[in-house]
Design a protein around this motif. Structure first.
Motif, mmCIF file in Angstrom:
data_model
loop_
_atom_site.group_PDB
_atom_site.id
_atom_site.type_symbol
_atom_site.label_atom_id
_atom_site.label_comp_id
_atom_site.label_asym_id
_atom_site.label_seq_id
_atom_site.Cartn_x
_atom_site.Cartn_y
_atom_site.Cartn_z
ATOM 1 N N ALA A 26 -19.230 23.078 11.697
ATOM 2 C CA ALA A 26 -19.682 24.562 11.675
ATOM 3 C C ALA A 26 -18.474 25.522 12.116
ATOM 4 O O ALA A 26 -18.001 26.460 11.609
ATOM 5 C CB ALA A 26 -20.677 24.934 12.632
ATOM 6 N N TYR A 27 -17.374 24.773 12.896
ATOM 7 C CA TYR A 27 -16.258 25.323 13.378
ATOM 8 C C TYR A 27 -15.393 25.661 12.217
ATOM 9 O O TYR A 27 -14.709 26.616 11.761
ATOM 10 C CB TYR A 27 -15.577 24.553 14.468
ATOM 11 N N LEU A 28 -15.136 24.352 11.213
ATOM 12 C CA LEU A 28 -14.243 24.437 10.150
ATOM 13 C C LEU A 28 -14.746 25.759 9.099
ATOM 14 O O LEU A 28 -13.788 26.404 8.580
ATOM 15 C CB LEU A 28 -14.258 23.069 9.515
ATOM 16 N N ARG A 43 -2.003 33.615 8.934
ATOM 17 C CA ARG A 43 -2.263 32.516 8.646
ATOM 18 C C ARG A 43 -3.226 31.688 9.735
ATOM 19 O O ARG A 43 -2.949 31.625 10.785
ATOM 20 C CB ARG A 43 -1.173 31.341 8.475
ATOM 21 N N LEU A 44 -4.391 31.111 9.249
ATOM 22 C CA LEU A 44 -5.439 30.435 10.183
ATOM 23 C C LEU A 44 -5.475 28.785 9.803
ATOM 24 O O LEU A 44 -6.263 28.369 10.603
ATOM 25 C CB LEU A 44 -6.604 31.006 10.129
ATOM 26 N N ASP A 45 -4.697 28.343 9.128
ATOM 27 C CA ASP A 45 -4.574 27.318 8.792
ATOM 28 C C ASP A 45 -4.388 26.099 9.941
ATOM 29 O O ASP A 45 -4.815 25.044 10.177
ATOM 30 C CB ASP A 45 -3.926 26.668 7.689
ATOM 31 N N VAL A 46 -3.736 26.644 10.673
ATOM 32 C CA VAL A 46 -3.275 25.936 11.901
ATOM 33 C C VAL A 46 -4.630 25.693 13.036
ATOM 34 O O VAL A 46 -4.896 24.625 13.699
ATOM 35 C CB VAL A 46 -2.278 26.701 12.844
ATOM 36 N N TYR A 47 -5.497 26.903 12.983
ATOM 37 C CA TYR A 47 -6.666 26.752 13.648
ATOM 38 C C TYR A 47 -7.742 25.584 12.947
ATOM 39 O O TYR A 47 -8.426 25.098 13.702
ATOM 40 C CB TYR A 47 -7.214 28.040 13.892
ATOM 41 N N PRO A 52 -10.179 18.234 12.236
ATOM 42 C CA PRO A 52 -9.918 16.769 12.220
ATOM 43 C C PRO A 52 -9.459 16.040 13.671
ATOM 44 O O PRO A 52 -9.775 15.161 13.765
ATOM 45 C CB PRO A 52 -9.174 16.553 11.047
ATOM 46 N N VAL A 53 -8.701 16.903 14.191
ATOM 47 C CA VAL A 53 -8.274 16.523 15.504
ATOM 48 C C VAL A 53 -9.525 16.098 16.639
ATOM 49 O O VAL A 53 -9.522 15.366 17.122
ATOM 50 C CB VAL A 53 -7.109 17.532 16.071
ATOM 51 N N THR A 54 -10.490 17.433 16.585
ATOM 52 C CA THR A 54 -11.339 17.227 17.324
ATOM 53 C C THR A 54 -12.250 16.241 16.939
ATOM 54 O O THR A 54 -13.082 15.433 17.719
ATOM 55 C CB THR A 54 -12.150 18.668 17.519
ATOM 56 N N ALA A 55 -12.432 15.946 15.750
ATOM 57 C CA ALA A 55 -13.687 14.995 15.253
ATOM 58 C C ALA A 55 -13.215 13.632 15.514
ATOM 59 O O ALA A 55 -13.750 12.735 15.605
ATOM 60 C CB ALA A 55 -13.618 15.064 13.679
ATOM 61 N N ASN A 98 -0.919 19.714 6.479
ATOM 62 C CA ASN A 98 -2.261 19.389 6.629
ATOM 63 C C ASN A 98 -2.379 17.793 6.397
ATOM 64 O O ASN A 98 -3.149 17.013 6.817
ATOM 65 C CB ASN A 98 -3.054 19.904 5.370
ATOM 66 N N ILE A 99 -1.379 17.026 5.463
ATOM 67 C CA ILE A 99 -1.425 15.722 5.162
ATOM 68 C C ILE A 99 -1.195 15.006 6.670
ATOM 69 O O ILE A 99 -1.799 14.046 6.993
ATOM 70 C CB ILE A 99 -0.299 15.357 4.229
ATOM 71 N N LEU A 100 -0.163 15.461 7.341
ATOM 72 C CA LEU A 100 0.239 14.951 8.575
ATOM 73 C C LEU A 100 -0.930 15.123 9.718
ATOM 74 O O LEU A 100 -1.315 13.999 10.373
ATOM 75 C CB LEU A 100 1.761 15.546 8.894
ATOM 76 N N ILE A 101 -1.515 16.246 9.808
ATOM 77 C CA ILE A 101 -2.442 16.346 10.636
ATOM 78 C C ILE A 101 -3.707 15.560 10.589
ATOM 79 O O ILE A 101 -4.117 15.022 11.157
ATOM 80 C CB ILE A 101 -2.849 17.856 10.719
#
Length: 389
Positions: A26-28, A43-47, A52-55, A98-101
């Protein structure tokens, strides 16, 4: 006492697994929707990368992989190769970022999964070892059924400083409940020594007194072992002692002419809290010994043998024995747990319900913070049994 989980417990477990996953998704989705409605330079891609970090911290490994892939494809589609609004450097940076994160989140989730699996294997191994020391209740012999519960004061431990055992022997049933000085897993050595001696003596010694003597000898041998000496050399600890109550359904000539279904029970008290006789009419009586004996490990201090107490257990009567983790449990105000008062109110309840009430009420009294290990046994005549056997 082990049991299968109910449907409500299964549904609750499933909800606990799915709720974090649903919240992360839901957050995503919320971040993507907001990003679509804001100018391209914002740019909101950092948020979105927080998903995935939280998951990785709160979801399962497969759920983390799913969230990571969704995040990656959404961000790449919106800010990456499918859009020409940004420079090639920014597009490549979005993809690589995104690949790294996502990769890091999946790696963390895998490490967490492997750690949980290792912890579960260790817990299962420890549970098997601890269950070999203390068998699950209830336990049944020819003459009695013994039910109860055990709660260790040490988190994630099944056993601690309290011990119990029930043995069906050629001479009758033998029941032991004891408490090693101290609490937690550090007391397992002394507890195992007493239990081993009790189990062996129960089959080869007819009377309880000689069985208690064998238990004291077993504890003495443990205190003289190199293992114990090495463990206590630096701590300068005094030898552990064990309070114990030994019960046996020995043949009592005085009870042969008693009422049918009566079970003569003999007690040997080794400095242990007194048991309670719960009558069929709801009355509760403490079976206090006239002269309680010394705990195991201290018997050599006096030459007087420990006293024996005989009680005839009428039909439908029960004996409740416990460790001082119950009688000395305190509430926030420092008040002791009123065991006799509670038993008097619950005396008419069936044994399983009485034990359930007692366990829940004890937890409520202490606020869930036990200061000591707790063991409770309820001994009652087995259906269809013969007295004295």
């Amino acid at each position: 006492m082990s049991r299968s989980p109910t449907r409500a417990e299964v549904r609750a477990a499933v909800s606990r697994r799915l709720l974090p996953f649903a919240l992360v998704l839901a957050y995503l989705v919320a971040v993507v929707v907001i990003d679509l409605r804001t100018p391209a330079y914002l740019r909101l891609d950092v948020y979105a990368a927080l998903a995935p970090v939280t998951a990785a911290a709160v979801c399962t490994y497969r759920q983390t992989v799913f969230v990571g892939l969704v995040d990656f494809f959404l961000m790449v589609a919106h800010h990456g190769v499918l859009t020409a609004e940004s420079s090639p450097v920014n597009r490549v940076g979005s993809v690589l970022g995104n690949i790294l994160i996502v990769g890091a989140a999946i790696a963390v989730a895998r490490l967490r999964r492997d750690g949980d699996a290792l912890l579960e294997r260790v817990r299962a191994t420890g549970e098997a070892a601890q269950r070999a020391l203390l068998r699950p209740l209830p336990l049944r012999t020819h003459s009695v059924v013994v039910d109860g519960f055990y709660v260790s004061s040490q988190r994630d431990a099944l056993v601690g400083g309290d011990i119990y055992e029930v043995v069906d022997t050629p001479y009758g049933t033998r029941v032991l409940i004891g408490d090693v000085r101290g609490k937690g897993l550090g007391t397992l050595g002394a507890g195992a020594a007493v239990l081993t001696a009790f189990r062996e003596a129960a089959y080869h010694r007819r009377d309880l007194d000689s069985g208690v003597a064998a238990m004291e000898q077993g504890l003495t041998r443990y205190h003289r072992s190199a293992e114990y000496q090495a463990r206590t050399a630096d701590a300068h600890a005094a030898e552990e002692f064990v309070t114990a109550l030994v019960m046996g359904t020995e043949e009592d000539p005085a009870a042969r002419d008693g009422s049918p279904g009566e079970v003569p029970v003999v007690f040997v008290d080794c400095g242990h809290p007194s048991p309670f006789l719960i009558g069929a009419d709801g009355g509760v009586r403490e079976l206090r010994a006239a002269e309680p004996g010394l705990p195991l490990g201290l018997g050599e201090l006096v030459d007087v043998p420990r006293s024996r107490q005989r009680v005839t257990l009428p039909p439908d009567c029960r004996v409740l024995a416990c460790t001082d983790g119950v009688t000395e449990a305190r509430n926030r105000d420092g008040g002791f747990y009123p065991l006799a008062e509670r038993l008097d109110a619950w005396a008419a309840l069936p044994t399983p319900e009485l034990l359930e009430r007692l366990r829940a009420d004890l937890a409520a009294h202490t606020g869930g913070r036990l200061q000591d290990d707790v063991a409770v046994l309820v001994v009652e005549r087995a259906p269809g049994s013969e007295a004295g056997r």
